[in-house]
Design an enzyme around this catalytic site. Structure first.
Site, PDB file in Angstrom:
ATOM      1  N   ARG A   1       9.967  86.382 -46.709  1.00  0.00           N
ATOM      2  CA  ARG A   1      10.296  86.688 -44.977  1.00  0.00           C
ATOM      3  C   ARG A   1       9.087  87.256 -44.513  1.00  0.00           C
ATOM      4  NH1 ARG A   1      15.664  89.415 -43.205  1.00  0.00           N
ATOM      5  NH2 ARG A   1      14.964  91.369 -43.912  1.00  0.00           N
TER       6      ARG A   1
ATOM      7  N   ARG B   1       7.560  93.019 -43.436  1.00  0.00           N
ATOM      8  CA  ARG B   1       8.255  94.429 -43.080  1.00  0.00           C
ATOM      9  C   ARG B   1       8.296  95.129 -44.468  1.00  0.00           C
ATOM     10  NH1 ARG B   1      14.372  92.294 -41.295  1.00  0.00           N
ATOM     11  NH2 ARG B   1      14.800  94.448 -42.638  1.00  0.00           N
TER      12      ARG B   1
ATOM     13  N   ARG C   1      17.833  98.347 -51.194  1.00  0.00           N
ATOM     14  CA  ARG C   1      18.347  97.587 -50.054  1.00  0.00           C
ATOM     15  C   ARG C   1      19.588  96.912 -50.713  1.00  0.00           C
ATOM     16  NH1 ARG C   1      14.570  94.365 -46.956  1.00  0.00           N
ATOM     17  NH2 ARG C   1      16.417  93.778 -45.526  1.00  0.00           N
TER      18      ARG C   1
ATOM     19  N   ARG D   1      27.659  98.754 -41.389  1.00  0.00           N
ATOM     20  CA  ARG D   1      27.202  98.525 -42.729  1.00  0.00           C
ATOM     21  C   ARG D   1      27.904  99.668 -43.475  1.00  0.00           C
ATOM     22  NH1 ARG D   1      21.728  96.480 -41.202  1.00  0.00           N
ATOM     23  NH2 ARG D   1      20.754  95.937 -43.282  1.00  0.00           N
TER      24      ARG D   1
ATOM     25  N   LYS E   1      20.961  86.351 -41.955  1.00  0.00           N
ATOM     26  CA  LYS E   1      21.902  86.852 -40.717  1.00  0.00           C
ATOM     27  C   LYS E   1      21.057  86.739 -39.348  1.00  0.00           C
ATOM     28  CE  LYS E   1      23.112  90.852 -42.313  1.00  0.00           C
ATOM     29  NZ  LYS E   1      22.437  90.771 -43.630  1.00  0.00           N
TER      30      LYS E   1
HETATM   31  P1  AMP Z   1      18.102  94.781 -40.963  1.00  0.00           P
HETATM   32  O1  AMP Z   1      17.189  94.354 -40.118  1.00  0.00           O
HETATM   33  O2  AMP Z   1      19.597  94.671 -40.491  1.00  0.00           O
HETATM   34  O3  AMP Z   1      18.067  94.374 -42.354  1.00  0.00           O
HETATM   35  O4  AMP Z   1      17.995  96.547 -40.953  1.00  0.00           O
HETATM   36  C1  AMP Z   1      16.751  97.124 -41.493  1.00  0.00           C
HETATM   37  C2  AMP Z   1      17.182  98.379 -41.629  1.00  0.00           C
HETATM   38  O5  AMP Z   1      17.571  99.211 -40.524  1.00  0.00           O
HETATM   39  C3  AMP Z   1      18.169  98.668 -42.711  1.00  0.00           C
HETATM   40  O6  AMP Z   1      17.613  98.760 -44.011  1.00  0.00           O
HETATM   41  C4  AMP Z   1      18.368 100.323 -42.465  1.00  0.00           C
HETATM   42  O7  AMP Z   1      17.439 101.001 -42.882  1.00  0.00           O
HETATM   43  C5  AMP Z   1      18.419 100.228 -41.001  1.00  0.00           C
HETATM   44  N1  AMP Z   1      19.803  99.847 -40.455  1.00  0.00           N
HETATM   45  C6  AMP Z   1      19.934  98.594 -39.544  1.00  0.00           C
HETATM   46  N2  AMP Z   1      21.296  98.595 -39.379  1.00  0.00           N
HETATM   47  C7  AMP Z   1      22.044  99.724 -39.619  1.00  0.00           C
HETATM   48  C8  AMP Z   1      23.257 100.352 -39.623  1.00  0.00           C
HETATM   49  N3  AMP Z   1      24.393  99.825 -39.186  1.00  0.00           N
HETATM   50  N4  AMP Z   1      23.525 101.508 -40.619  1.00  0.00           N
HETATM   51  C9  AMP Z   1      22.310 102.186 -40.800  1.00  0.00           C
HETATM   52  N5  AMP Z   1      21.247 101.662 -41.302  1.00  0.00           N
HETATM   53  C10 AMP Z   1      20.872 100.599 -40.386  1.00  0.00           C
END
Ligand code: AMP
Length: 209
Positions: A122, A155, A166, A88, A13
């Site tokens: 990644r 990360r 996740r 989410r 994404k």
């Molecule tokens: P991402 O970069 O989108 O994979 O987000 C990394 C982490 O940030 C996720 O695994 C969650 O811990 C947190 N996070 C990001 N977006 C959300 C969301 N909409 N709701 C809750 N936690 C989020």
């Protein structure tokens, strides 16, 4: 156009959003990037969410919704946005509907095997958030971002235990959004398994661009 990018972690994404930004000339709003920037800055928000994010769990809906509400109130999203990583959960989607009208939801579809391959390799720029991959998309100079010279790192939530968590969280809390948006006639599916250029073409076709 107000667009949401949906899909499991590792579907690509973030990478696709970077390409879509150029095609559509809309800002990319990534809740993950906002949280990571807050962690790097050691702001109160960053301190609050660091352990949750590192463990691969979700930040609470209230905090996340408020963050997005503030972000979408800014002038640069007047013509639209690409929202990546939000909503989410169903409550987040319901909250979003109360302050912003979504036009399309793009569901990037990929099986777990593809997710594991992508997330395992990644790497991310600490400074600008650009994504790289140890096999498919290496930075020219090891550990240095091609775009801003920032440090490229793994990360914490891309480590194996967190990846597993996740995926569980995605299945339980985020995947129900596919039906939620399909029922509203907003969903378009894009096969996210091929290489990036092909997925970008599939994305353009799906949106009629
Ligand atoms: P991402 O970069 O989108 O994979 O987000 C990394 C982490 O940030 C996720 O695994 C969650 O811990 C947190 N996070 C990001 N977006 C959300 C969301 N909409 N709701 C809750 N936690 C989020």
């Amino acid at each position: 156009m107000n667009l949401i990018f949906l899909g499991p972690p590792g579907a690509g994404k973030g990478t696709l959003a970077a390409r879509a930004v150029e095609i559509l000339e809309l800002p990319h709003v990534s809740t993950g990037n906002i949280f990571r920037a807050a962690i790097a800055a050691q702001s109160p928000l960053g301190l609050k969410v660091k352990a949750i994010i590192d463990a691969g769990r979700l930040v609470d809906d209230e905090t996340t919704v408020e963050l997005v509400r503030e972000r979408l109130a800014r002038d640069d999203v007047k013509k639209g946005y690409i929202l990546d990583g939000f909503p989410r959960t169903i409550p987040q989607a319901e909250a979003l509907a109360r302050f912003s009208a979504v036009n399309r939801v793009v569901n990037f579809d990929i099986p777990d095997s593809g997710v594991l391959e992508r997330l395992g390799g990644r790497r991310v720029c600490r400074k600008c958030g650009h994504n790289f991959h140890t096999i498919f998309d290496k930075p020219e100079k090891e550990n240095v971002c091609d775009h801003c010279g920032g440090e490229v790192y793994t990360r914490d939530d891309d480590k194996p235990e967190a990846i597993q968590k996740r995926l569980e969280v995605y299945r339980a809390q985020t995947a129900p959004l596919i039906d939620f948006y399909r029922r509203q006639g907003l969903l378009v599916d894009v096969d996210a398994r091929p290489a990036v250029d092909e997925v970008v073409e599939n994305f353009k076709k799906a949106l009629g661009l």
